[in-house]
Scaffold this active site. Structure first.
Site, PDB file in Angstrom:
ATOM      1  N   GLU A   1     -13.582  17.721   4.967  1.00  0.00           N
ATOM      2  CA  GLU A   1     -14.150  16.515   5.583  1.00  0.00           C
ATOM      3  C   GLU A   1     -14.414  16.776   7.054  1.00  0.00           C
ATOM      4  OE1 GLU A   1     -11.575  13.195   4.694  1.00  0.00           O
ATOM      5  OE2 GLU A   1     -12.015  13.322   2.563  1.00  0.00           O
TER       6      GLU A   1
ATOM      7  N   GLY B   1       0.851  -1.188   0.000  1.00  0.00           N
ATOM      8  CA  GLY B   1       0.000   0.000   0.000  1.00  0.00           C
ATOM      9  C   GLY B   1       0.885   1.236   0.000  1.00  0.00           C
TER      10      GLY B   1
ATOM     11  N   HIS C   1     -13.831   0.687   9.783  1.00  0.00           N
ATOM     12  CA  HIS C   1     -13.109   1.378   8.719  1.00  0.00           C
ATOM     13  C   HIS C   1     -11.606   1.475   8.966  1.00  0.00           C
ATOM     14  CE1 HIS C   1     -12.577   4.275   5.507  1.00  0.00           C
ATOM     15  NE2 HIS C   1     -12.120   5.196   6.328  1.00  0.00           N
TER      16      HIS C   1
ATOM     17  N   ARG D   1      -9.242   9.067  14.763  1.00  0.00           N
ATOM     18  CA  ARG D   1      -8.458   9.679  13.673  1.00  0.00           C
ATOM     19  C   ARG D   1      -9.239  10.781  12.967  1.00  0.00           C
ATOM     20  NH1 ARG D   1      -8.063   8.409   7.914  1.00  0.00           N
ATOM     21  NH2 ARG D   1      -9.747   6.956   8.327  1.00  0.00           N
TER      22      ARG D   1
ATOM     23  N   ALA E   1      -8.985   4.260  -1.119  1.00  0.00           N
ATOM     24  CA  ALA E   1      -9.135   5.567  -0.453  1.00  0.00           C
ATOM     25  C   ALA E   1      -9.833   6.530  -1.406  1.00  0.00           C
ATOM     26  CB  ALA E   1      -7.774   6.102  -0.043  1.00  0.00           C
ATOM     27  N   GLN E   2     -10.769   7.256  -0.863  1.00  0.00           N
ATOM     28  CA  GLN E   2     -11.570   8.148  -1.719  1.00  0.00           C
ATOM     29  C   GLN E   2     -11.268   9.608  -1.444  1.00  0.00           C
ATOM     30  OE1 GLN E   2     -15.774   7.244  -1.551  1.00  0.00           O
ATOM     31  NE2 GLN E   2     -15.487   5.126  -2.155  1.00  0.00           N
TER      32      GLN E   2
ATOM     33  N   ALA F   1       2.192   3.014   2.360  1.00  0.00           N
ATOM     34  CA  ALA F   1       3.321   3.040   3.296  1.00  0.00           C
ATOM     35  C   ALA F   1       4.474   2.195   2.758  1.00  0.00           C
ATOM     36  CB  ALA F   1       2.872   2.532   4.669  1.00  0.00           C
TER      37      ALA F   1
ATOM     38  N   SER G   1      -4.624   9.563   7.629  1.00  0.00           N
ATOM     39  CA  SER G   1      -3.842   8.316   7.635  1.00  0.00           C
ATOM     40  C   SER G   1      -2.907   8.227   6.437  1.00  0.00           C
ATOM     41  CB  SER G   1      -4.745   7.092   7.711  1.00  0.00           C
ATOM     42  OG  SER G   1      -5.635   7.115   6.651  1.00  0.00           O
ATOM     43  N   LEU G   2      -3.343   8.680   5.281  1.00  0.00           N
ATOM     44  CA  LEU G   2      -2.423   8.677   4.131  1.00  0.00           C
ATOM     45  C   LEU G   2      -1.258   9.618   4.418  1.00  0.00           C
ATOM     46  CD1 LEU G   2      -5.094   8.702   1.257  1.00  0.00           C
ATOM     47  CD2 LEU G   2      -3.720   6.755   2.005  1.00  0.00           C
TER      48      LEU G   2
ATOM     49  N   ARG H   1     -15.939  11.882  13.235  1.00  0.00           N
ATOM     50  CA  ARG H   1     -16.538  10.600  12.859  1.00  0.00           C
ATOM     51  C   ARG H   1     -17.147   9.807  13.995  1.00  0.00           C
ATOM     52  NH1 ARG H   1     -12.520   8.135   8.469  1.00  0.00           N
ATOM     53  NH2 ARG H   1     -13.050   9.808   7.037  1.00  0.00           N
TER      54      ARG H   1
ATOM     55  N   HIS I   1     -16.675   4.075  10.022  1.00  0.00           N
ATOM     56  CA  HIS I   1     -17.004   5.171   9.094  1.00  0.00           C
ATOM     57  C   HIS I   1     -18.519   5.292   9.062  1.00  0.00           C
ATOM     58  CE1 HIS I   1     -17.225   7.730   5.600  1.00  0.00           C
ATOM     59  NE2 HIS I   1     -15.903   7.816   5.565  1.00  0.00           N
TER      60      HIS I   1
HETATM   61  P1  FAD Z   1      -2.671  -0.816   2.963  1.00  0.00           P
HETATM   62  O1  FAD Z   1      -2.868   0.174   1.907  1.00  0.00           O
HETATM   63  O2  FAD Z   1      -3.876  -1.498   3.473  1.00  0.00           O
HETATM   64  O3  FAD Z   1      -1.665  -1.920   2.404  1.00  0.00           O
HETATM   65  C1  FAD Z   1      -1.418  -3.086   3.125  1.00  0.00           C
HETATM   66  C2  FAD Z   1      -0.637  -4.041   2.246  1.00  0.00           C
HETATM   67  O4  FAD Z   1      -0.150  -5.123   3.008  1.00  0.00           O
HETATM   68  C3  FAD Z   1      -1.450  -4.663   1.131  1.00  0.00           C
HETATM   69  O5  FAD Z   1      -0.641  -4.712  -0.010  1.00  0.00           O
HETATM   70  C4  FAD Z   1      -1.720  -6.076   1.642  1.00  0.00           C
HETATM   71  O6  FAD Z   1      -1.962  -7.028   0.644  1.00  0.00           O
HETATM   72  C5  FAD Z   1      -0.433  -6.344   2.354  1.00  0.00           C
HETATM   73  N1  FAD Z   1      -0.470  -7.386   3.385  1.00  0.00           N
HETATM   74  C6  FAD Z   1      -1.267  -7.446   4.478  1.00  0.00           C
HETATM   75  N2  FAD Z   1      -0.959  -8.548   5.197  1.00  0.00           N
HETATM   76  C7  FAD Z   1       0.042  -9.178   4.554  1.00  0.00           C
HETATM   77  C8  FAD Z   1       0.780 -10.367   4.791  1.00  0.00           C
HETATM   78  N3  FAD Z   1       0.532 -11.171   5.838  1.00  0.00           N
HETATM   79  N4  FAD Z   1       1.755 -10.709   3.915  1.00  0.00           N
HETATM   80  C9  FAD Z   1       2.009  -9.944   2.827  1.00  0.00           C
HETATM   81  N5  FAD Z   1       1.328  -8.817   2.549  1.00  0.00           N
HETATM   82  C10 FAD Z   1       0.367  -8.441   3.400  1.00  0.00           C
HETATM   83  N6  FAD Z   1      -7.363   7.451   4.563  1.00  0.00           N
HETATM   84  C11 FAD Z   1      -7.110   8.729   4.240  1.00  0.00           C
HETATM   85  O7  FAD Z   1      -6.187   9.351   4.788  1.00  0.00           O
HETATM   86  N7  FAD Z   1      -7.859   9.339   3.284  1.00  0.00           N
HETATM   87  C12 FAD Z   1      -8.872   8.713   2.631  1.00  0.00           C
HETATM   88  O8  FAD Z   1      -9.499   9.287   1.771  1.00  0.00           O
HETATM   89  C13 FAD Z   1      -9.160   7.372   2.976  1.00  0.00           C
HETATM   90  N8  FAD Z   1     -10.193   6.724   2.389  1.00  0.00           N
HETATM   91  C14 FAD Z   1     -10.370   5.401   2.673  1.00  0.00           C
HETATM   92  C15 FAD Z   1     -11.369   4.686   2.003  1.00  0.00           C
HETATM   93  C16 FAD Z   1     -11.535   3.335   2.221  1.00  0.00           C
HETATM   94  C17 FAD Z   1     -12.615   2.580   1.498  1.00  0.00           C
HETATM   95  C18 FAD Z   1     -10.692   2.674   3.144  1.00  0.00           C
HETATM   96  C19 FAD Z   1     -10.853   1.201   3.386  1.00  0.00           C
HETATM   97  C20 FAD Z   1      -9.728   3.379   3.837  1.00  0.00           C
HETATM   98  C21 FAD Z   1      -9.560   4.730   3.606  1.00  0.00           C
HETATM   99  N9  FAD Z   1      -8.578   5.466   4.269  1.00  0.00           N
HETATM  100  C22 FAD Z   1      -8.352   6.758   3.945  1.00  0.00           C
HETATM  101  C23 FAD Z   1      -7.615   4.790   5.141  1.00  0.00           C
HETATM  102  C24 FAD Z   1      -6.328   4.565   4.324  1.00  0.00           C
HETATM  103  O9  FAD Z   1      -6.680   4.204   3.007  1.00  0.00           O
HETATM  104  C25 FAD Z   1      -5.478   3.486   4.914  1.00  0.00           C
HETATM  105  O10 FAD Z   1      -5.287   3.712   6.274  1.00  0.00           O
HETATM  106  C26 FAD Z   1      -4.110   3.475   4.234  1.00  0.00           C
HETATM  107  O11 FAD Z   1      -4.282   3.359   2.849  1.00  0.00           O
HETATM  108  C27 FAD Z   1      -3.280   2.344   4.773  1.00  0.00           C
HETATM  109  O12 FAD Z   1      -2.111   2.255   4.002  1.00  0.00           O
HETATM  110  P2  FAD Z   1      -1.063   1.140   4.358  1.00  0.00           P
HETATM  111  O13 FAD Z   1      -0.002   1.237   3.338  1.00  0.00           O
HETATM  112  O14 FAD Z   1      -0.715   1.234   5.783  1.00  0.00           O
HETATM  113  O15 FAD Z   1      -1.880  -0.239   4.199  1.00  0.00           O
HETATM  114  C1  SIN Z   2     -13.509   9.154   3.158  1.00  0.00           C
HETATM  115  O1  SIN Z   2     -13.265   9.462   1.994  1.00  0.00           O
HETATM  116  O2  SIN Z   2     -14.570   9.412   3.736  1.00  0.00           O
HETATM  117  C2  SIN Z   2     -12.486   8.403   3.918  1.00  0.00           C
HETATM  118  C3  SIN Z   2     -11.516   9.352   4.459  1.00  0.00           C
HETATM  119  C4  SIN Z   2     -10.708   8.716   5.536  1.00  0.00           C
HETATM  120  O3  SIN Z   2     -10.976   7.602   5.960  1.00  0.00           O
HETATM  121  O4  SIN Z   2      -9.773   9.377   5.979  1.00  0.00           O
END
Ligand code: FAD
Ligand code: SIN
Length: 549
Positions: free
Chosen positions: A123, A17, A353, A388, A49-50, A19, A393-394, A292, A246
């Site tokens: 937001e 993802g 969420h 949060r 993420a939207q 990170a 989070s992004l 939220r 959410h």
């Molecule tokens: P992720 O993007 O979830 O990536 C995790 C990765 O780890 C994936 O590739 C997965 O396959 C991999 N993985 C997991 N377990 C294992 C394992 N055991 N072995 C190997 N790989 C593994 N946040 C915002 O700030 N703004 C937004 O607009 C927003 N909108 C959102 C909308 C939705 C629908 C959702 C669900 C979340 C939203 N969030 C938003 C939250 C935000 O998207 C997430 O917190 C953020 O993207 C997390 O990033 P990450 O890199 O930590 O994890």
């Molecule tokens: C959303 O677009 O409502 C999600 C935003 C977030 O989880 O930070």
């Protein structure tokens, strides 16, 4: 089960993802990076993420205002120095993203024809417009841009369909006096082989745990694997009671986990009862744009009061061309389910969420286990506190990934993978009882929804604890008897994370932010600034079958 001699990298990243990818791009400047990811490389919470990324980029805004909004949402539990660092470094990381190819939405500056600026969304809980976005598909655009950049970096190797099972630590190997992470065992899902990976630093970027609940906005990958692995490796895990629900997930029998972005409310969408009466003014002065936790509880209350299965989110006041241009993904998806959002309100319900707690880290991603880092949603840095702020989070993911990439350069060189013991399959046989896995999976998620949801009580938590303890026992026996598959590994992880969430919730005798219990309905000042920290005792039996088993 076969095992191989393994691979060695400078840095092993678990997850692709925002990170994991952002870290990899930065760390590749000084080392070889391996990324293992359990499904397709883009499949992640990030991809869905939207709303966008919160950062101060406008002259109408200031760091102090963003910091204050974050602290207010966090309900007394944020670590202010961490909030300050992340907010103040945000704009530089946004520039990095743009340099890497990220295309944010822009608009013409009012009164200056032909001049363009970044379009900023609004937001819940934000006192200013500060959300950078790519229409309503921000996450998809982030993954596109970062994966494209990764594909051009020869020092990064991405391994899809590779499921990280467990971390390899010196404590588990019984060597050395400190607890250092030296690699990970990874299941190659296609071949069924378990590989041994060694690295100077292992970076958990595995995202959150929405799938612990039956209703969630998260995709299937979000099974809390990172928290479960870190917990088993002896790293402290904090504040897991703060699961963010959410407020607005699409309610439709055929829709799986589709979020209606908070930006819809930011552009004037109003929450209404099924009779079409706005209700948020009865709960908070910011109405539909309140933080939220407040909105999700208000909806829960309205649904319980009226017996309705959902509430409504109405943006029909806005001109249809604006709605379609600003929210193309929400518009198209709802239309597929027969809902024209330009003409009718959207049925919505709250859903799990975001995990505000996680593996305890510094703002540089360091955990208490040497050589083990955690970044993104899996980590608990202290930014979010008890709730949060939307789109933070992004932001946290890119700032902490950047800082971790600097930090890991100081990790010592270690022996390569061939020096580490290979995975032992023990007495595993073929899994022919997958129905048991499916049943336990459903039972955990349903129990968490029923007993550890938006509104809690000690009695409900005790019920959940009992059920999950029984299930964990069953899963442990199952884990030892059968060949590991991703389904079984995910079941084991959601059970562990469910246990941790319940234990954390039971340990906090107050209501604060996202943790609301009828038994202690108010915040207790003596709990302000106190994290709920859980650590697996070194002597506890391992749910793991590495060397010696
Ligand atoms: P992720 O993007 O979830 O990536 C995790 C990765 O780890 C994936 O590739 C997965 O396959 C991999 N993985 C997991 N377990 C294992 C394992 N055991 N072995 C190997 N790989 C593994 N946040 C915002 O700030 N703004 C937004 O607009 C927003 N909108 C959102 C909308 C939705 C629908 C959702 C669900 C979340 C939203 N969030 C938003 C939250 C935000 O998207 C997430 O917190 C953020 O993207 C997390 O990033 P990450 O890199 O930590 O994890
Ligand atoms: C959303 O677009 O409502 C999600 C935003 C977030 O989880 O930070």
């Amino acid at each position: 089960m076969k095992a191989n001699d393994g691979q060695t990298f400078d840095y092993l990243v678990l997850g692709s993802g925002i990170a994991g990818l952002f870290f990899a791009l930065k760390a590749a400047e000084h080392g070889r990076v391996g990324i293992v990811t359990k499904k397709h490389r883009a499949e992640s919470n990030t991809n869905y993420a939207q709303g966008g990324i919160a950062a101060v980029t406008s002259s109408q805004d200031s760091f102090e205002m963003h910091i204050q909004d974050t602290l207010t949402a966090g309900a007394g539990l944020c670590k202010e120095p961490v909030v300050r660092t992340i907010v103040e470094e945000g704009p530089r990381r946004i520039s990095d993203l743009i340099e890497l190819g990220m295309r944010f939405s822009e608009r013409e500056i009012p009164g200056f024809p032909g001049e363009i600026e970044l379009d900023l969304g609004k937001e819940g809980g934000h006192s200013r417009r500060r959300i950078l976005h790519a229409k309503d598909i921000t996450g998809r655009e982030i993954e596109r841009a970062l994966l494209q950049a990764v594909s051009q970096q020869p020092r990064i190797q991405v391994m899809e369909n590779h499921f990280a099972i467990d971390l390899i630590t010196t404590r588990k190997l019984g060597i050395g006096s400190d607890n250092r992470c030296v690699g990970a065992y990874v299941l190659n899902v296609e071949s069924g082989r378990v590989d041994t990976f060694a690295a100077r630093a292992v970076v958990l970027a595995t995202g959150g745990c929405g799938k612990v609940y039956v209703y969630t906005t998260n995709p299937d990958i979000a099974t809390g694997d990172g928290v479960a692995m870190a917990y088993r490796a002896g790293a402290p895990v904090a504040n897991m009671e703060f699961i963010q629900f959410h407020p607005t997930c699409l309610y439709h029998p055929k829709a799986k986990s589709f979020l209606i972005t908070e930006a819809v409310r930011g552009e004037g969408g109003t929450l209404k009862t099924i009779e079409g009466v706005p209700f948020m003014e009865r709960y908070h002065p910011m109405k539909s744009l309140a933080p939220r936790d407040v909105v999700a509880r208000a909806i829960d209350n309205e649904m319980k009061r009226s017996g309705a299965e959902h509430v409504l989110l109405d943006i029909t006041d806005k001109p249809a061309p604006f709605i379609i241009d600003r929210f193309p993904n929400v518009y198209r998806t709802c239309l597929q389910f027969g809902i024209d959002i330009t003409k009718e309100p959207i049925p919505v319900v709250p859903a799990a969420h975001y995990q505000c707690g996680g593996v305890v880290t510094s703002v540089d991603g360091q955990t208490e286990v040497a050589g083990l880092y955690a970044i993104g949603e899996v980590a608990c840095t202290g930014l979010h506190g008890a709730n949060r702020l939307a789109s933070n989070s992004l932001l946290e993911a890119v700032v902490c990934a950047h800082r971790a990439a600097i930090q890991v350069a100081g990790e010592p060189q270690l022996p390569d993978a061939s020096a580490l013991p290979t995975w032992r399959s023990g007495h595993a046989t073929n899994a022919d009882e997958m129905v048991v896995v499916a049943h336990n999976w459903d039972e955990i998620r349903r129990s968490m929804w029923d007993y550890v949801g938006i509104v809690r009580t000690q009695k409900r938590l005790q019920r959940a604890r009992k059920r999950i303890a029984n299930l964990l026992e069953e899963i442990q026996a199952y884990y030892w008897d059968f060949i590991v598959t991703s389904d079984l590994l995910e079941l084991r992880n959601i059970a562990t994370v469910a246990e941790v969430i319940v234990a954390s919730a039971m340990a906090r005798p107050e209501s604060r932010g996202l943790h609301y219990t009828l038994d202690f309905p108010n915040p207790d000042p003596s709990w302000a600034q106190r994290d709920t920290v859980l650590r697996r005792a070194a002597a506890e039996p391992e749910l793991s079958r590495e060397p010696g088993s």
